[in-house]
Design a protein around this motif. Sequence first.
Motif, PDB file in Angstrom:
ATOM      1  N   ALA A  13       4.810   3.734  -8.156  1.00 52.80           N
ATOM      2  CA  ALA A  13       5.975   4.477  -7.682  1.00 52.80           C
ATOM      3  C   ALA A  13       5.824   4.679  -6.182  1.00 52.80           C
ATOM      4  O   ALA A  13       4.776   5.112  -5.705  1.00 52.80           O
ATOM      5  CB  ALA A  13       6.091   5.823  -8.392  1.00 52.80           C
ATOM      6  N   LEU A  14       6.876   4.350  -5.443  1.00 56.19           N
ATOM      7  CA  LEU A  14       6.827   4.430  -3.982  1.00 56.19           C
ATOM      8  C   LEU A  14       7.031   5.863  -3.501  1.00 56.19           C
ATOM      9  O   LEU A  14       7.899   6.580  -3.995  1.00 56.19           O
ATOM     10  CB  LEU A  14       7.913   3.529  -3.387  1.00 56.19           C
ATOM     11  N   ALA A  15       6.215   6.246  -2.525  1.00 56.33           N
ATOM     12  CA  ALA A  15       6.445   7.490  -1.781  1.00 56.33           C
ATOM     13  C   ALA A  15       6.966   7.056  -0.413  1.00 56.33           C
ATOM     14  O   ALA A  15       6.183   6.641   0.431  1.00 56.33           O
ATOM     15  CB  ALA A  15       5.152   8.280  -1.641  1.00 56.33           C
ATOM     16  N   PRO A  16       8.286   7.112  -0.182  1.00 57.92           N
ATOM     17  CA  PRO A  16       8.839   6.585   1.079  1.00 57.92           C
ATOM     18  C   PRO A  16       8.270   7.275   2.303  1.00 57.92           C
ATOM     19  O   PRO A  16       8.271   6.712   3.382  1.00 57.92           O
ATOM     20  CB  PRO A  16      10.335   6.847   0.955  1.00 57.92           C
ATOM     21  N   GLU A  17       7.790   8.517   2.155  1.00 59.33           N
ATOM     22  CA  GLU A  17       7.048   9.165   3.226  1.00 59.33           C
ATOM     23  C   GLU A  17       5.907   9.942   2.581  1.00 59.33           C
ATOM     24  O   GLU A  17       5.993  10.287   1.396  1.00 59.33           O
ATOM     25  CB  GLU A  17       7.951  10.065   4.059  1.00 59.33           C
ATOM     26  N   PRO A  18       4.815  10.199   3.328  1.00 59.64           N
ATOM     27  CA  PRO A  18       3.620  10.781   2.706  1.00 59.64           C
ATOM     28  C   PRO A  18       3.904  12.069   1.928  1.00 59.64           C
ATOM     29  O   PRO A  18       3.299  12.332   0.893  1.00 59.64           O
ATOM     30  CB  PRO A  18       2.697  11.047   3.890  1.00 59.64           C
ATOM     31  N   ALA A  38      12.655   6.965  -5.689  1.00 59.80           N
ATOM     32  CA  ALA A  38      12.709   5.886  -4.701  1.00 59.80           C
ATOM     33  C   ALA A  38      12.645   4.499  -5.335  1.00 59.80           C
ATOM     34  O   ALA A  38      13.625   3.778  -5.397  1.00 59.80           O
ATOM     35  CB  ALA A  38      11.569   6.052  -3.713  1.00 59.80           C
ATOM     36  N   TYR A  39      11.486   4.123  -5.798  1.00 61.25           N
ATOM     37  CA  TYR A  39      11.302   2.766  -6.302  1.00 61.25           C
ATOM     38  C   TYR A  39      10.129   2.787  -7.269  1.00 61.25           C
ATOM     39  O   TYR A  39       9.072   3.337  -6.963  1.00 61.25           O
ATOM     40  CB  TYR A  39      11.009   1.800  -5.145  1.00 61.25           C
ATOM     41  N   GLY A  78      -0.130   2.672   7.825  1.00 57.20           N
ATOM     42  CA  GLY A  78       1.049   1.811   7.758  1.00 57.20           C
ATOM     43  C   GLY A  78       2.321   2.613   7.833  1.00 57.20           C
ATOM     44  O   GLY A  78       2.303   3.823   8.077  1.00 57.20           O
ATOM     45  N   PHE A  79       3.427   1.905   7.646  1.00 55.69           N
ATOM     46  CA  PHE A  79       4.745   2.535   7.652  1.00 55.69           C
ATOM     47  C   PHE A  79       5.527   2.045   6.439  1.00 55.69           C
ATOM     48  O   PHE A  79       5.285   0.944   5.942  1.00 55.69           O
ATOM     49  CB  PHE A  79       5.528   2.125   8.911  1.00 55.69           C
ATOM     50  N   THR A  80       6.489   2.868   6.012  1.00 56.52           N
ATOM     51  CA  THR A  80       7.467   2.371   5.052  1.00 56.52           C
ATOM     52  C   THR A  80       8.799   2.227   5.788  1.00 56.52           C
ATOM     53  O   THR A  80       8.976   2.773   6.879  1.00 56.52           O
ATOM     54  CB  THR A  80       7.664   3.341   3.871  1.00 56.52           C
TER      55      THR A  80
END
Lengths: 192, 186
Positions: free
Chosen positions: B157-162, B90-91, A124-126
């Motif tokens: 908790a969000l990781a906006p990129e891997p 992030a979130y 997926g993407f964020t």
Amino acid sequence: MRLLLGLLLALIIAAAVGLGATWQTLSHGVAFGAVPIGPWTAWPKTGSREIDPYARANIARSGELPIGSGDGVAFIAHTDDTGRPLDGRCDVLLSGVTPQARFWTLTFYNPQGYLIGNSVNRQGFTSQEILRRADGSFDIFVAPRARSGNWLPTNGVDSYLLVLRLYDSPVGVETRAAREVPMPAIAVQTCS
Amino acid sequence: MIRWLLWLLAGALLGGVVHLVAVLLLPRTATNDAYTRLSPIAPVNAVAPVPQPLPQNEVMPFMDPAFAAAVCRYDLSEGSIKLSVPVSPAYTSVSFYTRRGIAYYAINDRAAGRRLIELELMTSNQRSQLPEDEEVTAADRLIVESPTNTGLILLRALAPEPGLMPVAQSVLSMATCRPESQTPKH
């Protein structure tokens, strides 16, 4: 004797109708309070105390934890804009913009809601990862073979679903019309 | 003939009742719901990391792979619990679920409005027994009422990129969930 036969008939019908309807509704994932926007549908109430009995039965059976309405809202797409089921052997273009949200994620699942492996390890993407045009709109290719730009690999599976989750977003139970909430269009380009 | 039609109708009506009862009872009979799936990895009243979802290896369906997750499986029968979750860059969100997986409350970092989300979770009974001094009503105390004695708190908790996944995971590893009686008094 006729009374007994009648009673037996009624009971058989009751069992068939009752269990048949239960199986039907649960296997089709019936829930009330759907918010449909184009091919996308969300059930904001499923993430709150007002969840209906069908959705309760569904989550108990699937084992998922629905996204809480104070957290975000999940839109699911099973088909493209014309209603054709999503097929991983086709090149599908997701294009447009998303509703207002602090973050969003787009995820590729099999019909049971599990991730599908692929060679580039992308499911997926964020909203932070996506390449956009100057006006903020974007294209995502959901396709079996590599594409330039935002490519979500399908690994050639025959059916899948897409989930767009909006986090910290005003979209919810009150949302009614597509014009307030622009969702990306889903169009099939070619099928191999 | 009429008599048979009446039996048919009676059967159909009874079928509706069977259907409703089956749908209502199903959550109680589910053997593979989220609580059951998480129980082996989640000790009671403590924070445990939820393994990152990978193809062929997921604790639950429909997990968002862009998030790090941790869970606190709570039991309020011995008293209320206190939850503290640091906020990631992030979130970050905290969602509360009953034993049957109903999301009865969820809050994100912005709604909480600080660097640390601090909450107390109790049953409505325990809340009504709180001493009524003024500090209790202080606005900085966030109390959540659980409709059930047991349930799940999902921390995400969000990781906006891997590449930011380790950050999100380390933020959640600092979260705590413990019975209130063990919290030091100020």
